[in-house]
Enzyme design. Structure first.
Site, PDB file in Angstrom:
ATOM      1  N   HIS A 127       0.812  -1.217   0.000  1.00 50.58           N
ATOM      2  CA  HIS A 127       0.000   0.000   0.000  1.00 50.58           C
ATOM      3  C   HIS A 127       0.848   1.271   0.000  1.00 50.58           C
ATOM      4  O   HIS A 127       1.948   1.323   0.532  1.00 50.58           O
ATOM      5  CB  HIS A 127      -0.927   0.014   1.217  1.00 50.58           C
ATOM      6  CG  HIS A 127      -0.180   0.071   2.531  1.00 50.58           C
ATOM      7  ND1 HIS A 127       0.189   1.250   3.125  1.00 50.58           N
ATOM      8  CD2 HIS A 127       0.292  -0.917   3.323  1.00 50.58           C
ATOM      9  CE1 HIS A 127       0.835   1.007   4.245  1.00 50.58           C
ATOM     10  NE2 HIS A 127       0.909  -0.318   4.391  1.00 50.58           N
ATOM     11  N   HIS A 136      12.187  -0.586 -13.095  1.00 50.16           N
ATOM     12  CA  HIS A 136      12.010  -2.016 -13.360  1.00 50.16           C
ATOM     13  C   HIS A 136      12.071  -2.744 -12.022  1.00 50.16           C
ATOM     14  O   HIS A 136      13.101  -2.722 -11.343  1.00 50.16           O
ATOM     15  CB  HIS A 136      13.098  -2.526 -14.293  1.00 50.16           C
ATOM     16  CG  HIS A 136      12.919  -3.957 -14.706  1.00 50.16           C
ATOM     17  ND1 HIS A 136      13.608  -4.508 -15.763  1.00 50.16           N
ATOM     18  CD2 HIS A 136      12.142  -4.960 -14.217  1.00 50.16           C
ATOM     19  CE1 HIS A 136      13.262  -5.784 -15.917  1.00 50.16           C
ATOM     20  NE2 HIS A 136      12.384  -6.076 -14.972  1.00 50.16           N
TER      21      HIS A 136
END
Length: 205
Positions: A127, A136
């Site tokens: 979250h 990446h």
């Protein structure tokens, strides 16, 4: 219809995500003049007409963060996303254009994924994270809540990042590293616990 820029291993995964989502692939674009076909699709090397047309949808299927940025900055296209059907994405998260999410990826509530990000196989983003442009996140990475990752950073396979950490732009986190402290811009960090072993001088080109 979507054009895919790239015809390598990373492109294979993205192409299959699009196929499984019943999205028509208009063609592949690549700089390799020796490559004429890939996975049954024609590969074009004359792609300026595609990149300069705003009406075309494009996904940049290139794993290198710096190259992905260079391509996006010279293109006028609009960008699609590719999200695997077996990923889990909170409806309270946001996903930026050009981002790709592989099988098993989890993105939890309140997280912001920006442009041209790669969330690779079985990566977990908890979250309230912010994942900046051209990042990446490699397979099996675990990122806890409230983490910020700066532009172009690469998080290596199997790395873990504890909650509230800030990772600077174009930093590189080694495979399996455990990140317990903030990481400066351009730093290369390896080990458990993660330690800085060097700094890259500037954004890769």
């Amino acid at each position: 219809m979507i054009y895919v820029f790239g015809a390598g291993g990373h492109a294979k995964v993205i192409i299959e995500i699009l196929e499984e989502s019943n999205i028509t692939i208009a063609g592949l674009l690549d700089d390799n003049a020796e490559l004429t076909a890939f996975l049954g699709y024609k590969v074009s090397h004359q792609f300026s007409s595609v990149l300069n047309a705003k009406e075309h949808l494009l996904i940049i299927a290139v794993g290198n963060n710096s190259i992905r940025k260079q391509i996006s900055e010279r293109s006028a296209c609009s960008y699609a996303t590719a999200v695997h059907k077996n990923s889990s994405v909170s409806r309270r998260s946001t996903i930026g254009e050009g981002t790709v999410m592989m099988a098993g990826t989890t993105v939890n509530s309140g997280t912001i994924i920006k442009k041209h990000v790669i969330l690779n196989t079985n990566s977990s983003i908890d979250h309230d994270c912010v994942i900046s442009d051209y990042v990446h996140v490699s397979p099996n990475v675990a990122i806890a809540g409230g983490v910020f990752i700066g532009e172009g950073a690469h998080i290596g396979i199997g790395a873990s990042v504890i909650q509230g950490i800030r990772i600077g732009q174009w930093a590189v986190i080694g495979a399996g590293a455990v990140i317990l402290n903030d990481v400066p811009d351009f730093a290369v960090v390896v080990g458990n616990p993660g330690k800085i072993i060097k700094f890259n001088e500037h954004e890769p080109i």
